[in-house]
Design a protein around this motif. Structure first.
Motif, PDB file in Angstrom:
ATOM      1  N   ARG A 251      -5.908  23.015 -14.308  1.00 21.18           N
ATOM      2  CA  ARG A 251      -5.224  21.727 -14.513  1.00 21.18           C
ATOM      3  C   ARG A 251      -5.345  21.263 -15.964  1.00 21.18           C
ATOM      4  N   ASP A 252      -6.520  21.321 -16.543  1.00 18.27           N
ATOM      5  CA  ASP A 252      -6.702  20.868 -17.922  1.00 18.27           C
ATOM      6  C   ASP A 252      -5.871  21.711 -18.889  1.00 18.27           C
ATOM      7  N   GLU A 253      -5.834  22.994 -18.664  1.00 19.91           N
ATOM      8  CA  GLU A 253      -5.024  23.867 -19.527  1.00 19.91           C
ATOM      9  C   GLU A 253      -3.546  23.518 -19.432  1.00 19.91           C
ATOM     10  N   ILE A 254      -3.077  23.220 -18.231  1.00 12.17           N
ATOM     11  CA  ILE A 254      -1.670  22.850 -18.042  1.00 12.17           C
ATOM     12  C   ILE A 254      -1.365  21.541 -18.752  1.00 12.17           C
ATOM     13  N   LEU A 255      -2.300  20.571 -18.687  1.00 14.00           N
ATOM     14  CA  LEU A 255      -2.091  19.290 -19.373  1.00 14.00           C
ATOM     15  C   LEU A 255      -1.981  19.482 -20.880  1.00 14.00           C
ATOM     16  N   VAL A 256      -2.829  20.326 -21.451  1.00 15.78           N
ATOM     17  CA  VAL A 256      -2.779  20.569 -22.895  1.00 15.78           C
ATOM     18  C   VAL A 256      -1.462  21.227 -23.284  1.00 15.78           C
ATOM     19  N   VAL A 257      -1.029  22.207 -22.505  1.00 15.99           N
ATOM     20  CA  VAL A 257       0.233  22.897 -22.809  1.00 15.99           C
ATOM     21  C   VAL A 257       1.401  21.929 -22.748  1.00 15.99           C
ATOM     22  N   LYS A 258       1.399  21.024 -21.769  1.00 17.75           N
ATOM     23  CA  LYS A 258       2.486  20.056 -21.677  1.00 17.75           C
ATOM     24  C   LYS A 258       2.414  19.018 -22.793  1.00 17.75           C
ATOM     25  N   LEU A 259       1.213  18.688 -23.242  1.00 18.75           N
ATOM     26  CA  LEU A 259       1.087  17.724 -24.336  1.00 18.75           C
ATOM     27  C   LEU A 259       1.664  18.263 -25.642  1.00 18.75           C
ATOM     28  N   VAL A 260       1.540  19.553 -25.877  1.00 22.42           N
ATOM     29  CA  VAL A 260       2.064  20.133 -27.119  1.00 22.42           C
ATOM     30  C   VAL A 260       3.514  20.567 -26.983  1.00 22.42           C
ATOM     31  N   GLY A 261       4.157  20.217 -25.870  1.00 24.60           N
ATOM     32  CA  GLY A 261       5.587  20.477 -25.735  1.00 24.60           C
ATOM     33  C   GLY A 261       5.960  21.671 -24.896  1.00 24.60           C
ATOM     34  N   GLY A 262       5.036  22.237 -24.144  1.00 25.05           N
ATOM     35  CA  GLY A 262       5.355  23.376 -23.291  1.00 25.05           C
ATOM     36  C   GLY A 262       6.270  22.972 -22.145  1.00 25.05           C
ATOM     37  N   THR A 263       7.295  23.766 -21.891  1.00 24.88           N
ATOM     38  CA  THR A 263       8.243  23.467 -20.823  1.00 24.88           C
ATOM     39  C   THR A 263       7.672  23.876 -19.466  1.00 24.88           C
ATOM     40  N   ASP A 264       8.333  23.407 -18.401  1.00 21.37           N
ATOM     41  CA  ASP A 264       7.898  23.784 -17.055  1.00 21.37           C
ATOM     42  C   ASP A 264       8.018  25.282 -16.827  1.00 21.37           C
ATOM     43  N   ALA A 265       9.064  25.895 -17.390  1.00 20.20           N
ATOM     44  CA  ALA A 265       9.221  27.347 -17.243  1.00 20.20           C
ATOM     45  C   ALA A 265       8.072  28.091 -17.916  1.00 20.20           C
ATOM     46  N   PHE A 266       7.640  27.596 -19.069  1.00 19.94           N
ATOM     47  CA  PHE A 266       6.529  28.211 -19.795  1.00 19.94           C
ATOM     48  C   PHE A 266       5.243  28.121 -18.982  1.00 19.94           C
ATOM     49  N   VAL A 267       5.014  26.966 -18.351  1.00 16.33           N
ATOM     50  CA  VAL A 267       3.803  26.757 -17.563  1.00 16.33           C
ATOM     51  C   VAL A 267       3.876  27.536 -16.244  1.00 16.33           C
ATOM     52  N   ARG A 268       5.070  27.650 -15.668  1.00 10.77           N
ATOM     53  CA  ARG A 268       5.247  28.277 -14.377  1.00 10.77           C
ATOM     54  C   ARG A 268       5.078  29.799 -14.427  1.00 10.77           C
ATOM     55  N   ARG A 269       5.381  30.406 -15.545  1.00  8.40           N
ATOM     56  CA  ARG A 269       5.509  31.862 -15.631  1.00  8.40           C
ATOM     57  C   ARG A 269       4.236  32.628 -15.244  1.00  8.40           C
ATOM     58  N   PRO A 270       3.047  32.284 -15.739  1.00 11.54           N
ATOM     59  CA  PRO A 270       1.861  33.070 -15.349  1.00 11.54           C
ATOM     60  C   PRO A 270       1.542  32.998 -13.862  1.00 11.54           C
ATOM     61  N   PHE A 271       1.818  31.861 -13.223  1.00  9.12           N
ATOM     62  CA  PHE A 271       1.550  31.749 -11.793  1.00  9.12           C
ATOM     63  C   PHE A 271       2.528  32.584 -10.975  1.00  9.12           C
ATOM     64  N   LEU A 272       3.766  32.677 -11.429  1.00 16.93           N
ATOM     65  CA  LEU A 272       4.725  33.527 -10.733  1.00 16.93           C
ATOM     66  C   LEU A 272       4.296  34.989 -10.794  1.00 16.93           C
ATOM     67  N   TYR A 273       3.810  35.415 -11.935  1.00 18.22           N
ATOM     68  CA  TYR A 273       3.347  36.799 -12.036  1.00 18.22           C
ATOM     69  C   TYR A 273       2.088  37.025 -11.201  1.00 18.22           C
ATOM     70  N   SER A 274       1.251  36.007 -11.066  1.00 19.25           N
ATOM     71  CA  SER A 274       0.079  36.144 -10.198  1.00 19.25           C
ATOM     72  C   SER A 274       0.498  36.367  -8.752  1.00 19.25           C
ATOM     73  N   GLY A 275       1.464  35.572  -8.271  1.00 23.15           N
ATOM     74  CA  GLY A 275       1.967  35.781  -6.916  1.00 23.15           C
ATOM     75  C   GLY A 275       2.604  37.145  -6.733  1.00 23.15           C
ATOM     76  N   LEU A 276       3.320  37.626  -7.750  1.00 17.28           N
ATOM     77  CA  LEU A 276       3.935  38.952  -7.669  1.00 17.28           C
ATOM     78  C   LEU A 276       2.874  40.042  -7.545  1.00 17.28           C
ATOM     79  N   TRP A 277       1.779  39.935  -8.325  1.00 16.50           N
ATOM     80  CA  TRP A 277       0.728  40.953  -8.244  1.00 16.50           C
ATOM     81  C   TRP A 277       0.021  40.915  -6.898  1.00 16.50           C
ATOM     82  N   TYR A 278      -0.216  39.714  -6.370  1.00 15.46           N
ATOM     83  CA  TYR A 278      -0.840  39.623  -5.053  1.00 15.46           C
ATOM     84  C   TYR A 278       0.035  40.302  -3.995  1.00 15.46           C
ATOM     85  N   GLY A 279       1.332  40.019  -4.014  1.00 16.24           N
ATOM     86  CA  GLY A 279       2.225  40.634  -3.039  1.00 16.24           C
ATOM     87  C   GLY A 279       2.323  42.141  -3.206  1.00 16.24           C
TER      88      GLY A 279
END
Length: 351
Positions: A251-279
């Motif tokens: 959560r803290d890492e996501i807040l920092v990324v959003k504070l410096v202008g990170g988009t939702d797609a930028f924040v979403r991408r690593p979690f999508l790849y995590s779900g892909l690897w689990y599957g």
């Protein structure tokens, strides 16, 4: 004594046009100096954006894979739960395929058994057989004489001595009629025509077991489909819960990324790849479980088939099955991660 004084030269005013030109050149020179010393605005090419996008995807995929192996016990447990959920419908589907392959050699076409009268003459039976072969509704006719029927019965029943003691052959001649059309109404019409013949004693339509087999196969396919859908939903829920925990831990890492202008797609991408690897790893483990199960059952099934004089052997999950199971599981993991991110990422916003 003569006194010399310097002669004062007259001053010449520059032309008005020259003054204006020099005045116009000064700001331009200053602007060029400022541009050389300050920031420069440049346009980003489409190819640069494309390479940057691909590079970030590669980086996030590698980071998600590294995080997967960073906690091997937790990741292995999650992948094993996914594998068990996928192995159950996969095993049922593979079992249905083996069952259909086992009964493929059986006579699955309906046929009519026409039992002839015992007093029917051979010439009349021959004419009746030829007339049936000329009928457009009949595909094939096979005549079994009483002697052939008796020999086959003695061989298959094991009651040869008892039948010999009877003294006379109790079995009539039989015509095995294979219809050209397997529609139920057409079969009933053909059976009615055969019953009208004077040589016919009875007509048996051997279609009931074919219909039962077809219904059992359809039931098994629907059960495997239903189990597959339910357990696919279970896989998605497992991935949703796992990715939710990942989001809360970062959560803290996501807040920092959003504070410096990170988009939702930028924040979403690593979690999508995590779900892909689990599957993906869950699908590979599911294939391994199915393959081990087939290996354990192959010996007993082969022994049972040999006792019936058949060389049938179980067919295990091949490479195509591996690709389908792994790809489907990876897609389910990706869908579960997307649901988790869409559900929980909105609640994390900087204030």
């Amino acid at each position: 004594m003569t006194e010399y004084r310097p002669v004062k030269q007259p001053t010449r005013n520059p032309p008005r046009g020259a003054a204006r030109t020099s005045a116009a050149r000064a700001p331009a020179a200053d602007a060029r100096a400022q541009r050389a010393a300050g920031a420069v605005t440049a346009r980003t090419r489409v190819s640069d954006r494309w390479h940057s996008w691909l590079g970030h995807h590669r980086e996030m995929a590698a980071e998600a894979l590294r995080r997967f192996f960073a906690t091997p016990m937790a990741s292995a447990m999650t992948a094993l739960v996914i594998a068990i959920a996928l192995a159950l419908p996969a095993s049922l589907q593979l079992g249905m395929g083996n069952f259909q392959r086992a009964v493929a050699g059986w006579d699955g076409q309906p046929q009519l058994s026409v039992f002839l009268r015992r007093e029917a003459r051979a010439t009349a039976v021959e004419r009746f057989t030829e007339s049936l072969r000329g009928n457009a509704a009949v595909a094939e006719v096979t005549y079994i004489s009483p002697e052939e029927a008796l020999a086959e019965f003695q061989q298959t029943s094991g009651l040869g001595d008892a039948i010999v003691d009877l003294g006379a052959n109790p079995l009539p001649g039989v015509l095995l009629v294979r219809p050209a059309n397997v529609a139920e109404t057409e079969l009933e019409q053909l059976a009615a025509q055969l019953r009208e013949s004077a040589l016919t004693d009875s007509v048996v339509l051997d279609m009931a077991w074919v219909q039962r087999l077809a219904r059992l196969t359809e039931l098994g396919q629907r059960l495997s489909l239903g189990f597959g859908l339910l357990l696919a939903l279970g896989v998605i829920l497992v991935v949703v819960n796992t990715i939710r925990l990942h989001i809360e831990n970062r959560r803290d890492e996501i807040l920092v990324v959003k504070l410096v202008g990170g988009t939702d797609a930028f924040v979403r991408r690593p979690f999508l790849y995590s779900g892909l690897w689990y599957g993906l790893f869950g699908g590979l483990l599911a294939w391994l479980l199915v393959a081990v199960g087939v290996g354990l059952l192959a010996g007993p099934v082969a022994g049972l088939a040999a006792s019936y004089g058949s060389g049938y052997a179980l067919q295990g999950p091949g490479p195509a099955y591996l690709l389908g199971l792994g790809g489907g599981a990876a897609l389910l993991g990706l869908c579960g991660a997307w649901v988790a991110v869409a559900r929980h990422l909105r609640a994390i916003e900087p204030r």
